[in-house]
Motif scaffolding. Sequence first.
Motif, mmCIF file in Angstrom:
data_model
loop_
_atom_site.group_PDB
_atom_site.id
_atom_site.type_symbol
_atom_site.label_atom_id
_atom_site.label_comp_id
_atom_site.label_asym_id
_atom_site.label_seq_id
_atom_site.Cartn_x
_atom_site.Cartn_y
_atom_site.Cartn_z
ATOM 1 N N ALA A 1 0.814 -1.216 0.000
ATOM 2 C CA ALA A 1 0.000 0.000 0.000
ATOM 3 C C ALA A 1 0.844 1.261 0.000
ATOM 4 O O ALA A 1 0.365 2.333 -0.382
ATOM 5 C CB ALA A 1 -0.938 0.006 1.207
ATOM 6 N N GLY A 2 2.096 1.154 0.420
ATOM 7 C CA GLY A 2 2.991 2.304 0.407
ATOM 8 C C GLY A 2 4.059 2.205 -0.658
ATOM 9 O O GLY A 2 5.169 2.723 -0.476
ATOM 10 N N PHE A 3 3.729 1.544 -1.783
ATOM 11 C CA PHE A 3 4.723 1.322 -2.824
ATOM 12 C C PHE A 3 4.293 2.023 -4.105
ATOM 13 O O PHE A 3 3.217 1.764 -4.641
ATOM 14 C CB PHE A 3 4.891 -0.175 -3.068
ATOM 15 C CG PHE A 3 6.107 -0.521 -3.885
ATOM 16 C CD1 PHE A 3 7.384 -0.269 -3.406
ATOM 17 C CD2 PHE A 3 5.969 -1.093 -5.132
ATOM 18 C CE1 PHE A 3 8.501 -0.578 -4.146
ATOM 19 C CE2 PHE A 3 7.085 -1.420 -5.883
ATOM 20 C CZ PHE A 3 8.362 -1.167 -5.387
ATOM 21 N N ALA A 4 5.116 2.945 -4.600
ATOM 22 C CA ALA A 4 4.782 3.709 -5.808
ATOM 23 C C ALA A 4 4.878 2.832 -7.053
ATOM 24 O O ALA A 4 5.714 1.919 -7.119
ATOM 25 C CB ALA A 4 5.723 4.901 -5.944
ATOM 26 N N THR A 5 4.036 3.101 -8.052
ATOM 27 C CA THR A 5 4.148 2.410 -9.333
ATOM 28 C C THR A 5 5.176 3.125 -10.213
ATOM 29 O O THR A 5 5.434 4.320 -10.054
ATOM 30 C CB THR A 5 2.800 2.386 -10.073
ATOM 31 O OG1 THR A 5 2.448 3.736 -10.438
ATOM 32 C CG2 THR A 5 1.707 1.790 -9.206
#
Length: 387
Positions: A225-229
Amino acid sequence: MRPWRFVVWLGVVSLLADFVYEGARSVTGPLLASLGASALVVGVVTGAGEAAALGLRLVSGPLADRTRRFWGLSIGGYALTVLSVPPLGVVGVLWAACALVIAERVGKAVRSPAKDTLLSHATAATGRGRGFAVHEAMDQVGALVGPLTVAGVLALSGGAYGPALGVLAVPGLVVLGLLFRLRARVPDPEAYERRAPAPPGAPRPDGRLPAAFWTYAAFTATTTAGFATFGVLSYHLVQRHLMTASWVPVLYAAAMAVDAVAALASGWLYDRIGPRVLAVLPVLAAAVPALAFTHTVALAVAGSLVWGAAVGIQESTLRATVADLVPSPRRATAYGFFAGVVGGASLAGGALTGALYGHSVPLLITVVAALQALALVLLAVTGPGRA
């Protein structure tokens, strides 16, 4: 066919498939931006694509276990992916491009639980960490070559996306041919696991997913949930004039090379120390926005490479742990539910990073760091052990 040979050939299939869809994903952000998309739209579409790739496995995973048609679902999913990519460069309207981006990810949802289950049977004999790591490293050879090919064609065609994505039809057709050949050679990969000795403390099949599986899924969902694409990362690079669109695939290819190295390293450690190696994942995820969303080229590039290392662990060691936590009769279902939980987190992560990027980068960095700290706490509390 020996187990390692099967792992390698399935790795070749993934290599060529990654050539196709990672080549396309490397330019998703700039391509959508060229059709009028904002940072929020890019974040939502790429996040929704990942959510589809993961969330729809809630259906395809149980379906695979119920029907035992692992090869059929694998082939069908790969076919949808390789047929969705070439038209992406020529549709010319934002809504259609967004639909194709998501359709490509739906293909991954259809095939992944079945394909991961096929792979898990062979890795019972080769070592789960090493088997999944080698497969992921071969993935990333394709993920390296695909973006570089797209970058080269973009440069030669003056930035035209049609030829750059159209050339990816060739490896896509080869993927389908190899899959039919493998199915003919190894119609029942589960025989690999039946011949392998069961590890100490292996769970017994009782029709339910183990409690350890669900606590492990909670940890994975939190860190995701805290990982950028990469769509948002590449949007930042191009819109802030840190890098031209033709150079973005080159950076993506470099990130995929880091991905391969991280997968091999974490897989090797997993077979020796177990899931404790996963503690590095939230640390890497927290570092990504702090580096990538700066206005310095070197730091932004470093953030993208750290992103690649985190993806390498996500795509190899996280999957290996699921195979060790869940017995074979329910494993495709477990992969489906695991992906569904993480899919919701991916959608939230894509929308979160896209929205906060447009509002406040320092706030984005703070929120991501807090989520990753929570993920570390969950990992420490739940402590998934080797099955």
